[in-house]
Write an enzyme that holds these catalytic residues in place. Structure first.
Site, PDB file in Angstrom:
ATOM      1  N   GLU A 142       0.888  -1.175   0.000  1.00  0.00           N
ATOM      2  CA  GLU A 142       0.000   0.000   0.000  1.00  0.00           C
ATOM      3  C   GLU A 142       0.914   1.210   0.000  1.00  0.00           C
ATOM      4  OE1 GLU A 142      -3.410  -0.565   2.559  1.00  0.00           O
ATOM      5  OE2 GLU A 142      -2.717  -2.591   2.983  1.00  0.00           O
TER       6      GLU A 142
ATOM      7  N   CYS B 100      -1.647   9.419   3.752  1.00  0.00           N
ATOM      8  CA  CYS B 100      -1.621   9.038   2.344  1.00  0.00           C
ATOM      9  C   CYS B 100      -2.880   9.554   1.651  1.00  0.00           C
ATOM     10  CB  CYS B 100      -1.512   7.532   2.213  1.00  0.00           C
ATOM     11  SG  CYS B 100      -2.753   6.686   3.164  1.00  0.00           S
TER      12      CYS B 100
HETATM   13  P1  NAD Z   1       8.781   4.596   3.767  1.00  0.00           P
HETATM   14  O1  NAD Z   1       8.576   3.955   2.459  1.00  0.00           O
HETATM   15  O2  NAD Z   1       9.925   5.506   3.936  1.00  0.00           O
HETATM   16  O3  NAD Z   1       8.935   3.469   4.900  1.00  0.00           O
HETATM   17  C1  NAD Z   1       7.950   2.487   5.122  1.00  0.00           C
HETATM   18  C2  NAD Z   1       8.575   1.315   5.861  1.00  0.00           C
HETATM   19  O4  NAD Z   1       9.518   0.683   4.995  1.00  0.00           O
HETATM   20  C3  NAD Z   1       9.361   1.707   7.104  1.00  0.00           C
HETATM   21  O5  NAD Z   1       9.148   0.740   8.112  1.00  0.00           O
HETATM   22  C4  NAD Z   1      10.796   1.658   6.628  1.00  0.00           C
HETATM   23  O6  NAD Z   1      11.713   1.414   7.663  1.00  0.00           O
HETATM   24  C5  NAD Z   1      10.734   0.482   5.677  1.00  0.00           C
HETATM   25  N1  NAD Z   1      11.828   0.401   4.682  1.00  0.00           N
HETATM   26  C6  NAD Z   1      12.579   1.383   4.154  1.00  0.00           C
HETATM   27  N2  NAD Z   1      13.461   0.859   3.254  1.00  0.00           N
HETATM   28  C7  NAD Z   1      13.238  -0.483   3.214  1.00  0.00           C
HETATM   29  C8  NAD Z   1      13.799  -1.563   2.492  1.00  0.00           C
HETATM   30  N3  NAD Z   1      14.790  -1.389   1.624  1.00  0.00           N
HETATM   31  N4  NAD Z   1      13.320  -2.812   2.703  1.00  0.00           N
HETATM   32  C9  NAD Z   1      12.314  -3.022   3.568  1.00  0.00           C
HETATM   33  N5  NAD Z   1      11.751  -2.034   4.300  1.00  0.00           N
HETATM   34  C10 NAD Z   1      12.199  -0.781   4.119  1.00  0.00           C
HETATM   35  O7  NAD Z   1       7.410   5.332   4.128  1.00  0.00           O
HETATM   36  P2  NAD Z   1       7.062   6.187   5.434  1.00  0.00           P
HETATM   37  O8  NAD Z   1       7.777   7.495   5.355  1.00  0.00           O
HETATM   38  O9  NAD Z   1       7.217   5.373   6.657  1.00  0.00           O
HETATM   39  O10 NAD Z   1       5.495   6.417   5.231  1.00  0.00           O
HETATM   40  C11 NAD Z   1       4.972   7.399   4.405  1.00  0.00           C
HETATM   41  C12 NAD Z   1       4.531   6.826   3.075  1.00  0.00           C
HETATM   42  O11 NAD Z   1       3.577   5.799   3.290  1.00  0.00           O
HETATM   43  C13 NAD Z   1       3.826   7.825   2.186  1.00  0.00           C
HETATM   44  O12 NAD Z   1       4.252   7.637   0.860  1.00  0.00           O
HETATM   45  C14 NAD Z   1       2.354   7.471   2.325  1.00  0.00           C
HETATM   46  O13 NAD Z   1       1.550   7.868   1.248  1.00  0.00           O
HETATM   47  C15 NAD Z   1       2.436   5.988   2.456  1.00  0.00           C
HETATM   48  N6  NAD Z   1       1.245   5.435   3.093  1.00  0.00           N
HETATM   49  C16 NAD Z   1       0.355   4.738   2.307  1.00  0.00           C
HETATM   50  C17 NAD Z   1      -0.799   4.216   2.874  1.00  0.00           C
HETATM   51  C18 NAD Z   1      -1.794   3.454   2.059  1.00  0.00           C
HETATM   52  O14 NAD Z   1      -2.703   2.873   2.634  1.00  0.00           O
HETATM   53  N7  NAD Z   1      -1.690   3.411   0.753  1.00  0.00           N
HETATM   54  C19 NAD Z   1      -1.040   4.414   4.231  1.00  0.00           C
HETATM   55  C20 NAD Z   1      -0.111   5.121   4.996  1.00  0.00           C
HETATM   56  C21 NAD Z   1       1.037   5.621   4.410  1.00  0.00           C
END
Ligand code: NAD
Length: 521
Positions: free
Chosen positions: A292, A326
């Protein structure tokens, strides 16, 4: 005979607290003091039910005052991440044999415990990620809703599934779990999404390695402790905070991991999808990825709209939790016939937004989550000033916490960078449309497709938007944020993700596979 599901009260959403009741406000103040008294506490990894300390630590800071260390977690090494996956694989052998009723009961118990500790969880979110009181309570209410909803869903899926009768055979189809899942949530719904993703995975009989975001690892540590407190067996949920690029990549590509449940940015989601697609030596399956991802969500305001209602909807969708949802409105697409009036009213509404420390009940907008976010949003504001006309905000507030003014940039072109790229902060682009057709065209011109909203008094426009506005969650005459579990199954199209619907009736299917059995009579 009634089935288990029929004996359980129908699902009902938790009511979100407004804190207008002075008794609630007093409890919240006490909870904030109690969480502050625990600042600096250390939370180890949890692997196979054992607490594991590491020398390397992750510090979770209060974004309103980064001198406050809300807590520290251990940081898992590659070896520890491997050990966590192996523990989950061992635990799967017995957990998959527990009944759905037993597993659902753990979720019901967890929901009950979260209810009794609701103010503490609320307070932790205020201090760990900078949510205002009602935003924090909305997040925890949603976490409780996910537990209650998925418990009932697991029981529903455990009921017999009709297959077409065939003479001379007895046929049945059942849903079975997948295996070990890597659960990787974001920080922005640090309670709800982390709890929902974990709960969905385990209630369907899978075991989990949970890698929280470093910005919100403490609430995840609390929840994992809670699960063990209520008796979830060791190894079912393993807790491994750590670097995304080091242990994130490792768990995603680990041959014993069967599925990845991810919520976060488009960039990381695509990277995970690619990595997970490559089979590793010893791997026996094609991994399933539930991703997501981001959004660039629009509110369209038609010429016939109730302008005051639209202004209110845009302001709360754009600036609630500092625009870090999001589903946040980051583009208002407004018909040119009402454009100037809309802008004047929006400017006046935004001027009323209070920015400050969210531990103060009066604050509407708190800080953005960390220094990196402050910097990148600041860069987008500079880009936006060149791409349009700044009509509100644009500056940092204070010097210590990561506070930004609610920022509105008008006269932005539909293909400008701030119209297209996810900023994830309190920055709204206002785009002028020639007419409704043009507005719909602009609304669909990004690579995302998460949420959208239309303000209009014309039923024909509503019907048209139902057909053409290509988003997973479409709203009419209301804000684009605030989806409720069960009522608004949530998830987007295109680069917003893999088309899943959290909090919907088909969500648990993503964590299971169907097995058909036929016996010759
Ligand atoms: P992010 O992508 O920076 O991180 C998300 C998670 O991924 C964190 O736990 C992070 O530590 C982990 N991560 C980072 N690099 C990784 C890798 N190489 N391998 C595995 N895991 C890794 O996102 P964020 O800043 O935590 O959240 C904000 C983003 O999330 C925004 O883009 C927002 O739109 C999205 N979001 C989407 C929804 C939805 O339902 N579509 C809901 C909430 C947030």
């Amino acid at each position: 005979m009634t089935s288990t599901i029929e004996r359980i009260a129908p699902f009902k959403n938790e009511v979100i607290k407004t804190f207008s009741d002075p008794a609630d406000a007093e409890k919240m103040k006490a909870a904030l003091a109690a969480v502050r008294a625990r600042f600096g506490e250390h939370y180890p990894l949890v692997i196979d039910g054992q607490k594991v300390e590491t020398e390397k630590k992750i510090r979770s800071l209060n974004p309103a005052n980064p001198d406050d260390v809300v807590g520290l977690t251990s940081s898992a090494s590659k070896e520890q991440a491997n050990a966590a996956v192996e523990a989950a694989a061992r635990a799967f052998e017995s957990w998959k044999r527990t009944t759905p009723q037993e597993r659902a009961n753990y979720l019901f118990k967890a929901a009950e415990m979260m209810r009794t500790r609701r103010f503490d969880y609320d307070a932790l979110l205020v201090l760990e990620v900078g949510k205002s009181w009602p935003e924090a309570d909305g997040d925890i209410a949603e976490a409780i809703d996910f537990l209650e909803f998925y418990a009932r869903e697991a029981l529903r899926y455990a009921e017999p599934h009709p297959v077409v009768p065939m003479e001379g055979e007895q046929n049945e189809m059942v849903y079975i779990p997948l295996g070990v899942g890597a659960v990787i949530p974001p920080w922005n719904f640090a309670g709800a999404i982390m709890v929902g993703m974990t709960a969905a995975a385990i209630v369907t009989g899978n075991t989990v390695v949970l890698k929280p975001s470093s910005d919100s690892a403490i609430i995840a540590a609390w929840f994992v402790d809670l699960l063990h407190e209520i008796g979830v067996p060791k190894g079912v949920v393993n807790f491994i905070p750590g670097s995304g690029s080091v242990i994130g990549d490792l768990i995603v590509s680990h041959p014993q991991v069967r599925f990845i449940s991810f919520t976060g940015s488009k960039e990381v989601g695509l990277h995970i999808n690619e990595l997970a697609a490559k089979p590793q030596p010893g791997q026996k399956w094609i991994k399933r990825v539930v991703a997501e991802m981001g959004g660039k969500d629009s509110i369209v305001v038609a010429a016939d709209a109730d302008i005051d209602a639209a202004v209110e909807g845009v302001a709360v969708s754009a600036f609630g939790f500092q625009g870090q949802k999001c589903s946040a409105c980051s583009r208002a697409i407004v018909d040119e016939k009402i454009y100037d009036e809309f802008l004047d009213k929006l400017k006046a509404r935004v001027a009323k937004i209070t920015v400050g420390d969210p531990s103060d009940q009066k604050t509407y907008m708190g800080p953005v989550v960390n220094e990196g976010a402050l910097k990148s949003i600041g860069e987008y504001i500079e880009i936006g000033k060149k791409e349009g006309r700044l009509i509100a905000g644009g500056k940092r507030v204070g010097e210590k916490g990561y506070f930004l003014e609610p920022t509105v940039i008008a006269d932005v072109a539909p293909d400008a960078r701030i119209s297209q790229e996810e900023i994830f902060g309190p920055v709204l682009a206002v785009i002028k449309a020639k007419n409704f057709d043009h507005a719909m065209e602009i609304a669909n011109n990004t690579e995302f497709g998460l949420t959208g909203s239309l303000y209009t008094t014309d039923d024909k426009k509503i019907e048209r938007a139902k057909e053409d506005f290509f988003v997973g969650n479409l709203y009419f005459n209301r804000k684009s944020t605030g989806a409720f579990v069960g009522a608004h199954p949530f998830g987007g199209f295109n680069m917003s993700g893999t088309d899943s619907k959290a909090g919907g009736r088909d969500y648990l299917l993503l964590f299971m596979q169907a097995k058909t059995m036929s016996r010759k009579l």
